[in-house]
Design a protein around this motif. Structure first.
Motif, PDB file in Angstrom:
ATOM      1  N   ALA A 466      -4.538 -14.874  21.217  1.00  0.00           N
ATOM      2  CA  ALA A 466      -4.494 -15.849  22.364  1.00  0.00           C
ATOM      3  C   ALA A 466      -5.809 -16.286  22.684  1.00  0.00           C
ATOM      4  O   ALA A 466      -5.843 -17.397  23.075  1.00  0.00           O
ATOM      5  CB  ALA A 466      -3.590 -15.243  23.465  1.00  0.00           C
ATOM      6  N   ARG A 467      -6.763 -15.235  22.751  1.00  0.00           N
ATOM      7  CA  ARG A 467      -8.112 -15.503  23.205  1.00  0.00           C
ATOM      8  C   ARG A 467      -8.589 -16.370  22.052  1.00  0.00           C
ATOM      9  O   ARG A 467      -9.374 -17.362  22.608  1.00  0.00           O
ATOM     10  CB  ARG A 467      -8.848 -14.200  22.939  1.00  0.00           C
ATOM     11  CG  ARG A 467      -9.006 -13.381  24.440  1.00  0.00           C
ATOM     12  CD  ARG A 467      -9.793 -12.434  24.636  1.00  0.00           C
ATOM     13  NE  ARG A 467     -10.077 -11.763  25.894  1.00  0.00           N
ATOM     14  CZ  ARG A 467      -9.355 -10.764  26.183  1.00  0.00           C
ATOM     15  NH1 ARG A 467      -8.575 -10.043  25.417  1.00  0.00           N
ATOM     16  NH2 ARG A 467      -9.604 -10.145  27.415  1.00  0.00           N
ATOM     17  N   LEU A 468      -8.531 -16.088  20.916  1.00  0.00           N
ATOM     18  CA  LEU A 468      -9.214 -17.057  19.960  1.00  0.00           C
ATOM     19  C   LEU A 468      -8.572 -18.193  19.752  1.00  0.00           C
ATOM     20  O   LEU A 468      -9.228 -19.327  19.514  1.00  0.00           O
ATOM     21  CB  LEU A 468      -9.060 -16.276  18.695  1.00  0.00           C
ATOM     22  CG  LEU A 468     -10.108 -15.011  18.608  1.00  0.00           C
ATOM     23  CD1 LEU A 468     -10.029 -13.897  17.556  1.00  0.00           C
ATOM     24  CD2 LEU A 468     -11.727 -15.507  18.678  1.00  0.00           C
ATOM     25  N   ALA A 469      -7.233 -18.497  19.929  1.00  0.00           N
ATOM     26  CA  ALA A 469      -6.474 -19.565  19.656  1.00  0.00           C
ATOM     27  C   ALA A 469      -6.926 -20.620  20.829  1.00  0.00           C
ATOM     28  O   ALA A 469      -6.899 -21.893  20.607  1.00  0.00           O
ATOM     29  CB  ALA A 469      -5.071 -19.440  19.793  1.00  0.00           C
ATOM     30  N   PRO A 489      -3.422  -9.444  31.526  1.00  0.00           N
ATOM     31  CA  PRO A 489      -4.527  -8.926  32.473  1.00  0.00           C
ATOM     32  C   PRO A 489      -5.476 -10.096  32.828  1.00  0.00           C
ATOM     33  O   PRO A 489      -5.260 -11.330  32.290  1.00  0.00           O
ATOM     34  CB  PRO A 489      -5.509  -8.206  31.016  1.00  0.00           C
ATOM     35  CG  PRO A 489      -4.202  -7.795  30.022  1.00  0.00           C
ATOM     36  CD  PRO A 489      -3.380  -8.803  30.197  1.00  0.00           C
ATOM     37  N   LEU A 490      -6.090  -9.953  33.897  1.00  0.00           N
ATOM     38  CA  LEU A 490      -6.817 -10.951  34.420  1.00  0.00           C
ATOM     39  C   LEU A 490      -7.860 -11.524  33.753  1.00  0.00           C
ATOM     40  O   LEU A 490      -8.226 -12.764  33.530  1.00  0.00           O
ATOM     41  CB  LEU A 490      -7.220 -10.403  35.910  1.00  0.00           C
ATOM     42  CG  LEU A 490      -8.547 -11.427  36.596  1.00  0.00           C
ATOM     43  CD1 LEU A 490      -7.643 -12.541  37.173  1.00  0.00           C
ATOM     44  CD2 LEU A 490      -9.063 -10.617  37.917  1.00  0.00           C
ATOM     45  N   ALA A 491      -8.504 -10.502  32.954  1.00  0.00           N
ATOM     46  CA  ALA A 491      -9.704 -11.045  31.827  1.00  0.00           C
ATOM     47  C   ALA A 491      -9.171 -11.899  30.951  1.00  0.00           C
ATOM     48  O   ALA A 491      -9.968 -12.951  30.485  1.00  0.00           O
ATOM     49  CB  ALA A 491     -10.353  -9.620  31.404  1.00  0.00           C
ATOM     50  N   LEU A 493      -6.313 -13.953  31.195  1.00  0.00           N
ATOM     51  CA  LEU A 493      -6.399 -15.308  31.725  1.00  0.00           C
ATOM     52  C   LEU A 493      -7.485 -15.880  31.898  1.00  0.00           C
ATOM     53  O   LEU A 493      -7.654 -17.257  31.788  1.00  0.00           O
ATOM     54  CB  LEU A 493      -5.613 -15.190  33.101  1.00  0.00           C
ATOM     55  CG  LEU A 493      -4.010 -14.693  32.777  1.00  0.00           C
ATOM     56  CD1 LEU A 493      -3.617 -14.180  34.244  1.00  0.00           C
ATOM     57  CD2 LEU A 493      -3.179 -15.410  32.434  1.00  0.00           C
ATOM     58  N   GLN A 494      -8.636 -15.280  32.498  1.00  0.00           N
ATOM     59  CA  GLN A 494      -9.942 -16.190  32.748  1.00  0.00           C
ATOM     60  C   GLN A 494     -10.778 -16.508  31.473  1.00  0.00           C
ATOM     61  O   GLN A 494     -11.015 -17.583  31.607  1.00  0.00           O
ATOM     62  CB  GLN A 494     -10.745 -14.865  33.485  1.00  0.00           C
ATOM     63  CG  GLN A 494     -10.537 -14.753  35.022  1.00  0.00           C
ATOM     64  CD  GLN A 494     -11.345 -13.849  35.804  1.00  0.00           C
ATOM     65  OE1 GLN A 494     -11.743 -13.027  35.023  1.00  0.00           O
ATOM     66  NE2 GLN A 494     -11.314 -13.953  37.264  1.00  0.00           N
ATOM     67  N   ASP A 495     -10.544 -15.657  30.342  1.00  0.00           N
ATOM     68  CA  ASP A 495     -11.022 -15.997  29.213  1.00  0.00           C
ATOM     69  C   ASP A 495     -10.279 -17.169  28.667  1.00  0.00           C
ATOM     70  O   ASP A 495     -10.755 -18.053  28.013  1.00  0.00           O
ATOM     71  CB  ASP A 495     -11.072 -14.907  28.160  1.00  0.00           C
ATOM     72  CG  ASP A 495     -12.161 -13.736  28.410  1.00  0.00           C
ATOM     73  OD1 ASP A 495     -12.936 -13.979  29.231  1.00  0.00           O
ATOM     74  OD2 ASP A 495     -11.933 -12.762  27.722  1.00  0.00           O
ATOM     75  N   ILE A 496      -9.042 -17.220  28.832  1.00  0.00           N
ATOM     76  CA  ILE A 496      -8.153 -18.249  28.248  1.00  0.00           C
ATOM     77  C   ILE A 496      -8.401 -19.732  28.885  1.00  0.00           C
ATOM     78  O   ILE A 496      -8.590 -20.679  28.401  1.00  0.00           O
ATOM     79  CB  ILE A 496      -6.741 -17.919  28.201  1.00  0.00           C
ATOM     80  CG1 ILE A 496      -6.213 -16.766  27.077  1.00  0.00           C
ATOM     81  CG2 ILE A 496      -5.912 -19.408  28.042  1.00  0.00           C
ATOM     82  CD1 ILE A 496      -4.926 -16.489  27.389  1.00  0.00           C
ATOM     83  N   ALA A 497      -8.621 -19.483  30.356  1.00  0.00           N
ATOM     84  CA  ALA A 497      -8.936 -20.651  31.338  1.00  0.00           C
ATOM     85  C   ALA A 497     -10.299 -21.546  30.882  1.00  0.00           C
ATOM     86  O   ALA A 497     -10.223 -22.261  30.650  1.00  0.00           O
ATOM     87  CB  ALA A 497      -8.744 -20.386  32.690  1.00  0.00           C
ATOM     88  N   GLY A 498     -11.031 -20.498  30.741  1.00  0.00           N
ATOM     89  CA  GLY A 498     -12.412 -21.008  30.265  1.00  0.00           C
ATOM     90  C   GLY A 498     -12.698 -21.678  29.098  1.00  0.00           C
ATOM     91  O   GLY A 498     -13.323 -22.691  28.823  1.00  0.00           O
ATOM     92  N   SER A 499     -12.045 -21.041  28.170  1.00  0.00           N
ATOM     93  CA  SER A 499     -12.284 -21.612  26.725  1.00  0.00           C
ATOM     94  C   SER A 499     -11.453 -22.794  26.601  1.00  0.00           C
ATOM     95  O   SER A 499     -11.920 -23.746  26.090  1.00  0.00           O
ATOM     96  CB  SER A 499     -11.505 -20.678  25.497  1.00  0.00           C
ATOM     97  OG  SER A 499     -12.152 -19.438  25.428  1.00  0.00           O
ATOM     98  N   ALA A 526      -4.626 -16.925  36.999  1.00  0.00           N
ATOM     99  CA  ALA A 526      -5.624 -16.094  37.483  1.00  0.00           C
ATOM    100  C   ALA A 526      -6.210 -16.047  39.020  1.00  0.00           C
ATOM    101  O   ALA A 526      -6.417 -14.844  39.658  1.00  0.00           O
ATOM    102  CB  ALA A 526      -6.930 -16.481  36.550  1.00  0.00           C
ATOM    103  N   PHE A 527      -5.945 -17.453  39.454  1.00  0.00           N
ATOM    104  CA  PHE A 527      -6.445 -17.313  40.862  1.00  0.00           C
ATOM    105  C   PHE A 527      -5.553 -16.824  41.664  1.00  0.00           C
ATOM    106  O   PHE A 527      -5.562 -16.025  42.937  1.00  0.00           O
ATOM    107  CB  PHE A 527      -6.702 -18.716  41.302  1.00  0.00           C
ATOM    108  CG  PHE A 527      -7.164 -19.127  42.618  1.00  0.00           C
ATOM    109  CD1 PHE A 527      -8.325 -18.944  42.880  1.00  0.00           C
ATOM    110  CD2 PHE A 527      -6.387 -20.056  43.669  1.00  0.00           C
ATOM    111  CE1 PHE A 527      -9.011 -19.244  44.111  1.00  0.00           C
ATOM    112  CE2 PHE A 527      -6.927 -19.989  44.955  1.00  0.00           C
ATOM    113  CZ  PHE A 527      -8.283 -19.786  45.115  1.00  0.00           C
TER     114      PHE A 527
END
Length: 1016
Positions: A466-469, A489-491, A493-499, A526-527
């Protein structure tokens, strides 16, 4: 008695009539003036004849030589080219044109004329010369053609045939190359060069003529081949990828015999190359006893290639490892380590040390780790990762060794060059995915995790995917997966949102909507879990990219106080997205006005202004940085704190151009240039700016100031000269070049450029400058060089005035030997024959250089000073007793002065060397005839006739000489036939008629003479 008196009277009347006809007319006068070295008068006459339409060789050739003698090379070329155009088969004209093109340095014309001349002469030497010239001009097709013609004429030149073959092979004509190599090999009886043999073998094999290659190799070996020959030919066949043929060649020499070891090892090597390893192992095992040191490395290498590692390790025991090639030692060490045997690797380390292991860092790291030396292991692994020698799998091994040696950070830093292979522990998948993300290897990581999910599904694999996709895959697929995962995990969700937000802002129509939707969904979750600044910023960014920037602004406002660059960027993006451009500019300008910002913060704000095209707002600060930094940033690495290039002058220039503020930029650069010379980039920028503003006058002043700025090295001062010329400022370019050339000699490039600018006739000021340099020269040699240039450019009278009378006597030649040559050259150019004669006589006692003595003699001849010329030729002959020019000229001079004995002595010495000079042989014969020795003269007449007839493209003058020679040799009828032919071709030529009549009278054929003279 009365009848005899009448005959005498008739003869007298005929003689008087003939003598009247011998009075020279204009054409004969021109020829006489040419022979008397009165070149100016002769040229004027010939030019008049040429202008009147006379394009014959009798006019063109003397006129060409006169132009050449007077230094008018271009006129000589024009005349000869016109003649060749009319008479393309004239060898004499093309030979003259060949010399003229070489003197004028016109290689292209020279090459084409040489090609035509070679075709006319059918000369092997000319075709060889043509091939060399064509190769120098990279005309390979012409070179191949010329070499082919040469080799056809010179079948004995085997080196040229091999050169031709190599050229044909390089041009793709393999069959032609083989043909010439076979010819050369047959002619040399199998002794062509090794390179030729190797090329022939390779070409025959490429042409599917293996049997012929094999037969040729067998012929080279002969009945009793040496071991060296067998090994050499077998190696050539193996190098051509035909080890099977090499085996056929030497197998008869080893089968059933006990060959020398070198041949046996070559045979085994060929067996391995032909994939006959079982046979190779059998013969290796059959070798008895240890081998000598010279063969140890080769034996071990064969055992390694044959897969006989234990035997190779056993053979290496107790032997000097320096005798073994590195690649063999590496193979043995790796085999030992695989078997858990550290004895051999330890021995490698002890005996060979770092010098050997330097090329094999992974092996060195493995050995060091096995010995417990972790520091050395880490150093070796880092060294291997820093280079390009390791394969991808080895690089992964090096990273693992770094980690095991306690260098985890270095291992992570090297990860961007690796693609993980093999199983990765489940608990390391999250870190692995983060590393793929951090090192911008998301596509490769996505592929890896996709395969991992299929091979071994797990929550960790799903989350890594999911992170990489979200970064590099299908945002819609990630959104669908996200909707089905109630707890994440929050981290993550934040990584997915940022990417996803980053992809949505890329303006890719295929990605922006699904990526924006994913960013919004992930950031909202995440919020909701953690309303921290990071989550707030992510949600605001997602709202902006989903087309809701107005909703993002309230979320961003609390972050502006200390939200950093990301919050500022998000706020600016939201303002921009909401169309609040003025508010955006005011916001950034207000931030700058508050002050108290760090350099990095200022750079960040300026970057934002520039990114959003608020150039006017950024200009004041950019100019201040440009003035303060002088075009150099303070970041130390060429990049500002926020990634902006730290060449602030360049940034300011770009912004000024876009804000229509080029006058301000020009003012800044003008101020900087007045303080110190501008650097190269600044100089280019100032010029471009002035050009864009149309300030040509200011640009000229700047270029001239830079070109004459003594604070700059010479090269930066030379470059503006071309720019000044491009602007039409020839005077400025000349002034710059004068400054540059002031401290250099006449051979300097700057003076040559200055001379080119002046042209063939410099202005008076230019001549004054050269003359001043000559007078101020440090020594006689330098002074002479400057005076030479002064004379070349039409300042001969200045040279005469400057050098004449230096010895204390008005008009006397200079006392310094080095200055005599330019003085004499100047006198010749000015046509001052008497003064030149005196100067030549003064120079002769001290002059020892044959070439200069020859030049003095020629100049004296050109100015009609025969006595001085004779003295110069005599001096040359004294220093070079067999000089051909001196012997010939002195001999001819002696004949002209009726010193027949001297003429005979000198001309005999000259013709003894066998020159192709019919005139010299003819006049030697004439001297002997005048000395009442006609029998002695006959051989020379015959030689002159033979040489004359051998000349191609003979003109009427040569035919007339031939007729006179035939008369001297008693072949009166042949002489009459030639004169008759000449008279028919040239009925108005009185000289022909006079010579013809004289010959007839001399031989008592008075009726015919009367007919020729048209007497009753």
């Amino acid at each position: 008695m009365r009848a005899n008196i009448l005959v005498v009277l008739v003869l007298l009347l005929v003689g008087i009539g003939a003598s009247l006809l011998l009075i020279p007319r204009s054409g004969e006068l021109a020829l006489q003036k040419f022979r008397d070295r009165d070149y100016d008068s002769a040229r004027a006459v010939y030019e008049e004849r040429y202008a009147a339409g006379d394009r014959s060789g009798a006019t063109v050739m003397p006129l060409t030589r006169l132009a050449l003698a007077q230094g008018d090379v271009e006129r000589a070329i024009d005349l000869t080219e016109a003649f060749v155009a009319a008479e393309p088969s004239s060898v004499e004209a093309r030979e003259l044109l060949d010399r003229l093109y070489r003197d004028a340095q016109r290689p292209g014309d020279y090459l084409e004329n040489l090609k035509a001349l070679a075709e006319l002469r059918r000369s092997a030497d000319l075709f060889r010369q043509l091939a060399y010239a064509a190769g120098f001009r990279d005309r390979m097709a012409l070179k191949a053609e010329a070499l082919t013609r040469y080799c056809s004429l010179r079948s004995d030149d085997l080196d040229a045939q091999q050169e031709l073959a190599a050229l044909l092979a390089a041009r793709g004509d393999h069959a032609g190359a083989v043909d010439w190599l076979l010819r050369a090999d047959d002619r040399s009886k199998g002794n062509i060069q090794p390179d030729g043999r190797e090329l022939l073998m390779s070409l025959l094999i490429d042409l599917d003529r293996e049997d012929e290659a094999f037969d040729r190799a067998r012929r080279w070996l002969g009945e009793q081949p040496t071991v060296a020959d067998m090994i050499g030919l077998a190696s050539q066949l193996a190098a051509a990828a035909r080890p099977d043929l090499a085996l056929r060649l030497i197998e008869p020499q080893v089968t059933g015999r006990d060959p020398v070891l070198a041949l046996e090892l070559t045979y085994i090597d060929l067996l391995i190359a032909a994939d006959r390893r079982d046979r190779a192992r059998t013969r290796l095992a059959a070798l008895s006893g240890p081998v000598e040191d010279a063969q140890l490395g080769r034996l071990l290498g064969l055992e390694v290639n044959a897969g006989m590692m234990p035997a190779a390790l056993a053979a290496a025991k107790g032997r000097d490892l320096h005798l073994v090639p590195d690649w063999v030692l590496v193979g043995l060490a790796e085999a030992a380590l695989r078997d858990g045997d550290h004895a051999f690797p330890d021995r490698l380390y002890r005996e060979l040390g770092d010098g050997f292991l330097g090329d094999y860092p992974l092996l060195a790291a493995t050995i060091a780790l096995g010995r417990g030396d972790t520091a050395a292991a880490a150093d070796w692994a880092a060294r291997g990762l820093a280079g390009d020698a390791l394969a991808p799998g080895e690089r992964l091994g090096a990273v693992r060794i770094l980690d095991r040696a306690g260098r985890h950070a270095a291992a992570v830093a090297a990860f961007d060059r690796l693609a993980p292979a093999g199983g990765v522990p489940e608990d390391s998948l999250e870190e692995l995915a983060a590393l793929f993300m951090d090192f911008d290897r998301a596509p490769a990581g996505l592929a890896w995790f996709t395969a991992r999910r299929q091979a071994a599904p797990s929550p960790a694999a799903d989350q890594g995917w999911a992170r990489l996709a979200a970064k590099a895959g299908d945002p819609a697929a990630v959104a669908a997966w996200l909707a089905g995962q109630p707890k994440l995990p929050l981290a993550l969700l934040q990584d997915i949102a940022g990417s996803a937000a980053e992809r949505a802002s890329s303006k890719n129509p295929a990605l922006d909507r699904p990526a924006a939707a994913l960013a919004l969904a992930a950031s909202q979750r995440a919020f909701a879990l953690d309303p921290s600044p990071r989550s707030r910023l992510a949600l605001a960014s997602a709202l902006t990219v989903t087309g809701k920037p107005a909703e993002a602004l309230p979320l961003l406002a609390p972050l502006l106080a200390d939200g950093g660059v990301e919050a500022e960027s998000a706020y600016i993006a939201a303002l921009d997205g909401a169309g609040r451009s003025e508010e955006l500019a005011r916001h950034l300008t207000a931030r700058l006005a508050k002050g108290g910002l760090s350099e990095a913060d200022q750079q960040s704000i300026v970057t934002m202004l520039l990114d959003h095209k608020a150039y006017r707002a950024a200009l004041p600060l950019l100019r201040a940085w440009a003035e303060r930094q002088g075009g150099k940033g303070t970041g130390g690495n060429g990049v500002g704190a926020d990634g902006v290039g730290s060449d602030w002058l360049g940034v300011y220039a770009d912004a000024a151009a876009k804000a229509n503020a080029l006058p301000d930029l020009a003012a800044l650069l003008a101020s900087r240039s007045s303080a110190a010379p501008l650097a190269e980039a600044e100089d280019s920028l100032y010029r471009d700016t002035l050009a864009k503003l149309g300030r040509k006058a200011e640009l000229r002043r700047y270029l001239l100031a830079r070109a004459t700025d003594g604070r700059l090295p010479a090269d930066p001062r030379r470059e503006p000269v071309s720019a000044l010329l491009a602007l039409g400022d020839k005077a400025g370019a000349e002034q710059a070049l004068l400054r540059l050339a002031a401290g250099q000699g006449p051979q300097s490039e700057d003076f040559k450029q200055l001379a080119y600018l002046w042209g063939p006739r410099p202005p008076a000021a230019g001549l004054d400058w050269i003359e001043a340099r000559a007078k101020a020269a440090a020594g006689p040699a330098e002074q002479a060089a400057w005076y030479d240039r002064l004379a070349d450019y039409g300042g001969g009278r200045r040279v005469i005035a400057g050098l004449g009378g230096q010895a204390g006597t008005p008009g006397a030649a200079p006392a310094q030997p080095a200055l005599k040559a330019p003085y004499i050259e100047a006198l010749a150019a000015a046509g001052k024959g008497k003064e030149l004669a005196a100067a030549v006589r003064a120079a002769l006692p001290e002059e020892t250089a044959p070439d200069r003595l020859r030049r003095y003699a020629r100049l004296a001849e050109q100015t009609g000073q025969r006595a001085a010329a004779a003295q110069a030729w005599t001096a040359l002959l004294a220093r070079k007793p067999e000089d051909a020019d001196a012997l010939r000229q002195l001999g001819m001079l002696a004949y002209d002065e009726n010193r027949l004995a001297d003429a005979e002595r000198l001309l005999r010495r000259y013709v003894a060397s066998g020159p192709d000079d019919y005139e010299a042989h003819y006049f030697l014969g004439e001297a002997l005839t005048a000395l009442k020795r006609p029998a002695a003269a006959t051989p020379f007449y015959r030689t002159a006739l033979s040489q004359l007839r051998a000349r191609a493209g003979r003109g009427d003058a040569a035919v007339q000489t031939e007729a006179n020679l035939l008369n001297r040799l008693g072949r009166i009828d042949d002489s009459v036939a030639l004169f008759e032919a000449l008279r028919k071709r040239r009925p108005a030529d009185r000289q022909v008629k006079a010579d013809y009549a004289s010959m007839l009278i001399e031989n008592g054929r008075l009726p015919e003479a009367r007919r020729v003279l048209a007497l009753p």
